[in-house]
Scaffold this motif. Structure first.
Motif, mmCIF file in Angstrom:
data_model
loop_
_atom_site.group_PDB
_atom_site.id
_atom_site.type_symbol
_atom_site.label_atom_id
_atom_site.label_comp_id
_atom_site.label_asym_id
_atom_site.label_seq_id
_atom_site.Cartn_x
_atom_site.Cartn_y
_atom_site.Cartn_z
ATOM 1 N N THR A 157 0.821 -1.220 0.000
ATOM 2 C CA THR A 157 0.000 0.000 0.000
ATOM 3 C C THR A 157 0.851 1.264 0.000
ATOM 4 O O THR A 157 0.359 2.344 -0.336
ATOM 5 N N GLY A 227 -7.526 9.965 2.922
ATOM 6 C CA GLY A 227 -6.125 9.600 2.838
ATOM 7 C C GLY A 227 -5.204 10.785 3.023
ATOM 8 O O GLY A 227 -5.590 11.828 3.563
ATOM 9 N N TYR A 235 -1.295 8.462 -0.274
ATOM 10 C CA TYR A 235 -1.934 7.320 0.392
ATOM 11 C C TYR A 235 -3.432 7.587 0.381
ATOM 12 O O TYR A 235 -3.987 8.166 1.306
ATOM 13 N N SER A 237 -7.654 6.428 -1.036
ATOM 14 C CA SER A 237 -8.701 5.497 -0.582
ATOM 15 C C SER A 237 -8.449 4.055 -0.998
ATOM 16 O O SER A 237 -8.703 3.131 -0.210
ATOM 17 N N ILE A 240 -5.975 2.467 1.354
ATOM 18 C CA ILE A 240 -6.599 2.171 2.644
ATOM 19 C C ILE A 240 -7.451 0.909 2.529
ATOM 20 O O ILE A 240 -7.429 0.031 3.408
#
Length: 554
Positions: A157, A227, A235, A237, A240
């Motif tokens: 991520t 984010g 970073y 959505s 996440i």
């Protein structure tokens, strides 16, 4: 009541109308702290629930005498969530692709590779982890796999480029590759033969649960503007969403610490003492009785069981020698025929399964884009929609990239995966009566017809209907295939055989994603016909395998 003090060796010297024979015995029990356990045994004798004596038993007899209850359903939940986690990690990319296409600068070809890289990792991981599970044990391997899988997902991520993201997805696949073959072997080896089909089908239903979780989470999280954004780090959505998908892996790793090793595996290692302790644990959990009330006192294996040194051989050399030996045995008679058939079936089935299932959200998004561009009034075949998106729509130039996804796309994806729920229930109820082959042939025939139907649809609604039927049909076939392949290999080679079959399945996923991606844009509707032929042909091939319904595990 009269208490007999004659010292006779008859059963009455131990019990008389369910009471302790003399005060000396009572004093002994009080001193040892076991009076409560002793009273439970006496109560069980009085009410007739004390188990029948069967001093010596093989695996099938021993697992039957444990009863069926709380332990098995707890095991189903834990093992089912391993399958849920696996499916979430695989299928989540189909929801991420439309959102990540701008961040990672994706076109149709790079989307296909991004879908496929996890399968490449799974191919490498499946054989390694499956072989280790046959050498070291199922439970240990599953715990390591689950923790490694969660770590790789979270790391991915934070990737800010296509190459780095691909690298972590490969590692994610390498960890994930072992969960399929190992968890199916582990779960099957706790099941009595009369329950195995329905329980394996129940575990397969957790795949659908994984699809539903992913679709629901994607619908809730990805459209949100949440984010962190900076000139050098993003970073958002979809990242996440991906991080949340790692949570089931952490949970199952923790739960597995509290479960025992497979008793069937322990028996193949000649570790009868530990196997008996596992049976006692299962019996106590299912019945609520003391473990010592379990009637079996010693275990035997079938005459054709593979003998192993009871001393643990944990050196790297011993382990690699056993892995090599197991692999060699998989490709020797009489197992060779089953190995090749399982490879071909898994390859063809998963080209169709992943080749279409992972592209449904993309197809829904393309239909939605086409409808917006034409005010929702014009109908078109899927190939016409694809041509519009590629030549004049969002895929025609990088500057036209849009990561905006209408909520209707997530709703349609949710409906598609939810359509598999009725078929999973049907599979659970009928797997031990209609049999594995019935479900596999029926499923591949129906889904093959749906694949052809995709080339004929002219609207979003028709696309949704055909996709839902395809999802429902292929879901029960997936359950049947997992049952059948799990059961045809002997215990000492089961995880290795499953692993090699899963390698073929992952290769099917790779081919399905890359080839479907290329042909969808260049030679539409050819991919739908290829999928149809492979699904139907692979399904019919299962008729050459032995019937395993309600048969003991070899």
């Amino acid at each position: 009541m009269v208490v007999d003090h004659s010292g006779s060796n008859s059963p009455d010297t131990k019990f008389n109308n369910g009471r302790v024979k003399n005060q000396e015995t009572i004093d002994l029990k009080i001193k040892s702290g076991t009076l409560d356990r002793y009273d439970k045994k006496l109560d069980a004798v009085e009410n007739g629930s004390y188990p029948p004596t069967k001093e010596v038993a093989d695996f099938e007899q021993a697992i039957e005498l444990t009863g069926y209850g709380k332990f098995h359903y707890l095991l189903l939940v834990v093992c089912g969530f391993v399958s849920t986690s696996e499916e979430m990690d695989v299928i989540c990319m189909s929801f991420i692709l439309p959102s990540a296409q701008c961040d990672l600068k994706l076109n149709t070809s790079s989307k296909g590779w991004l879908n496929s890289i996890i399968f490449i990792g799974m191919m490498a991981g499946a054989y390694i982890w499956g072989s280790l599970a046959d050498a070291l044990g199922r439970r240990k391997v599953l715990i390591v796999i689950s923790f490694m899988n969660a770590l790789c997902i979270v790391a991915s991520t934070f990737a800010q480029s296509y190459g780095v993201f691909m690298f972590f997805r490969f590692l994610n696949g390498a960890a994930l590759g072992g969960s399929g073959p190992v968890i199916w072997s582990y779960f099957a080896e706790f099941q009595p033969k009369n329950k195995r089909g329905s329980m394996l089908s129940s575990m397969a239903a957790f795949w659908t649960l994984g699809n539903l979780f992913v679709a629901s989470l994607a619908w809730i999280i990805i459209p949100q503007d949440i984010g962190y954004r900076s000139p050098t780090f993003l970073y958002n959505s979809w990242r996440i969403f991906l991080a949340i998908c790692s949570i089931p892996s952490v949970l199952v790793a923790v739960f597995l610490f509290f479960l025992p090793e497979s008793p069937k595996f322990l028996l193949t290692r000649n570790d009868h003492k530990k196997a008996l302790e596992v049976f006692k644990q299962i019996y106590a959990t299912n019945t609520g009785n003391d473990p010592e009330m379990y009637p079996v006192k010693s275990l035997v294996t079938k005459s054709n069981a593979i003998e192993h040194d009871t001393k643990k051989t944990t050196s790297f050399k011993s382990m690699t020698e056993e892995v090599a030996h197991n692999t060699k045995m998989i490709f020797m008679q009489p197992i060779l025929k089953y190995t090749w058939i399982s490879i071909v079936i898994n390859l063809s089935f998963h080209i169709g399964y992943y080749g279409l299932m992972m592209w449904f959200p993309e197809l829904f998004n393309r239909f939605d884009e086409y409808a917006r561009a034409h005010n929702g009034s014009e109908q078109a075949l899927v190939c016409e929609v694809t041509e519009f998106v590629v030549k004049t729509g969002s895929h025609s130039h990088v500057d036209l990239c849009s990561d905006k996804i209408e909520s209707g796309v997530f709703l349609e994806s949710f409906i598609t995966v939810a359509a598999a729920i009725p078929s999973n229930i049907f599979a659970v109820l009928g797997m031990d009566t209609l049999g594995r082959k019935f479900f596999l042939v029926f499923s591949t025939m129906a889904s093959g017809i749906c694949a052809v139907g995709l080339s004929l649809i002219t609207s979003k609604r028709q696309n949704l209907i055909v996709s839902a039927i395809f999802s429902s049909a292929i879901s029960c076939g997936n359950a049947a295939l997992d049952c059948l392949i799990t059961e045809i290999f002997p215990t000492n080679l089961r995880a290795t055989g499953m692993a090699i079959s899963m390698v073929a399945a992952r290769l099917g996923g790779i081919i399905g994603n890359i080839v479907i991606a290329a042909l969808l844009d260049l030679y539409c509707p050819l991919p739908t016909y290829i999928v149809a032929v492979l699904l139907i042909g692979g399904g019919l091939l299962c008729l050459l395998l032995p019937n395993t319904t309600r048969e003991p595990l070899t």
